[in-house]
Scaffold this motif. Sequence first.
Motif, PDB file in Angstrom:
ATOM      1  N   ARG A 117       0.777  -1.069   0.086  1.00  0.00           N
ATOM      2  CA  ARG A 117       0.186   0.038   0.054  1.00  0.00           C
ATOM      3  C   ARG A 117       0.853   1.142   0.038  1.00  0.00           C
ATOM      4  NH1 ARG A 117      -4.419   0.552  -1.996  1.00  0.00           N
ATOM      5  NH2 ARG A 117      -3.198   2.569  -3.038  1.00  0.00           N
ATOM      6  N   GLU A 118       1.940   1.175   0.775  1.00  0.00           N
ATOM      7  CA  GLU A 118       2.996   2.380   0.763  1.00  0.00           C
ATOM      8  C   GLU A 118       3.484   2.608  -0.522  1.00  0.00           C
ATOM      9  OE1 GLU A 118       7.171   3.078   3.089  1.00  0.00           O
ATOM     10  OE2 GLU A 118       5.557   2.340   4.413  1.00  0.00           O
ATOM     11  N   ASP A 169       0.924   4.097  -2.787  1.00  0.00           N
ATOM     12  CA  ASP A 169       0.455   5.549  -2.114  1.00  0.00           C
ATOM     13  C   ASP A 169       1.759   6.461  -2.673  1.00  0.00           C
ATOM     14  OD1 ASP A 169      -2.135   4.708  -1.354  1.00  0.00           O
ATOM     15  OD2 ASP A 169      -1.389   4.736   0.546  1.00  0.00           O
ATOM     16  N   THR A 214       1.703   7.119  -6.392  1.00  0.00           N
ATOM     17  CA  THR A 214       0.259   8.014  -6.692  1.00  0.00           C
ATOM     18  C   THR A 214       0.771   9.393  -6.100  1.00  0.00           C
ATOM     19  OG1 THR A 214      -1.235   5.988  -6.465  1.00  0.00           O
ATOM     20  CG2 THR A 214      -1.940   8.339  -6.185  1.00  0.00           C
TER      21      THR A 214
END
Length: 186
Positions: free
Chosen positions: A124-125, A128, A131
């Motif tokens: 997820r990190e 993110d 992004t």
Amino acid sequence: MAKPVAARGFARDRVVDAALELFAQRGIRGTSIQMIAARLGVTKASVYYQFQSKDDIVLAVAKPLIDDIRHIQRVAAMLPSHQARRDVALSGLIDLAIRHRQVANVIYGDPCMRQLMNNRPALRETIDGFTGLLFGPESTETEVVAMTLLTAGIYGCTADVRLDGISDDALRAKLQEVVRRFASTV
């Protein structure tokens, strides 16, 4: 006597290749360990010998893509401005989407992958962080929509069968030209 590492590595690669083919046909959710085993002509136990779970197989399929995203982030982190980091991120996204056409199009947008990312903090990190390179620290809703449209379009172009006849180099050049034009308007 222990199994040679090369043999296990080859077997793992075969599982990943079979899973990728099935994910492309049926999606991640629509593919079972039994289907992967049947595709390989082995037992489910043989697949479980290589991977502990289907999630581990999905992560192995996505690993080259994730590794490329992390590399792009390291390169972008050395640049001084948001615009320079965004440019590197977009160019890198084009390269990875072309280099990993099948994987990118199987993984991108699949709800199972999204759920897996949300359950794995390190993954997820990474996503993110990437992004963040595209959107920047204080993006407007319009900028978020524009970058989302642009990234989806990059993946869409690499998956579109109408563009199968275009070489990777030609597609890369065309995508970079379109991205430059589009990004300059955002």
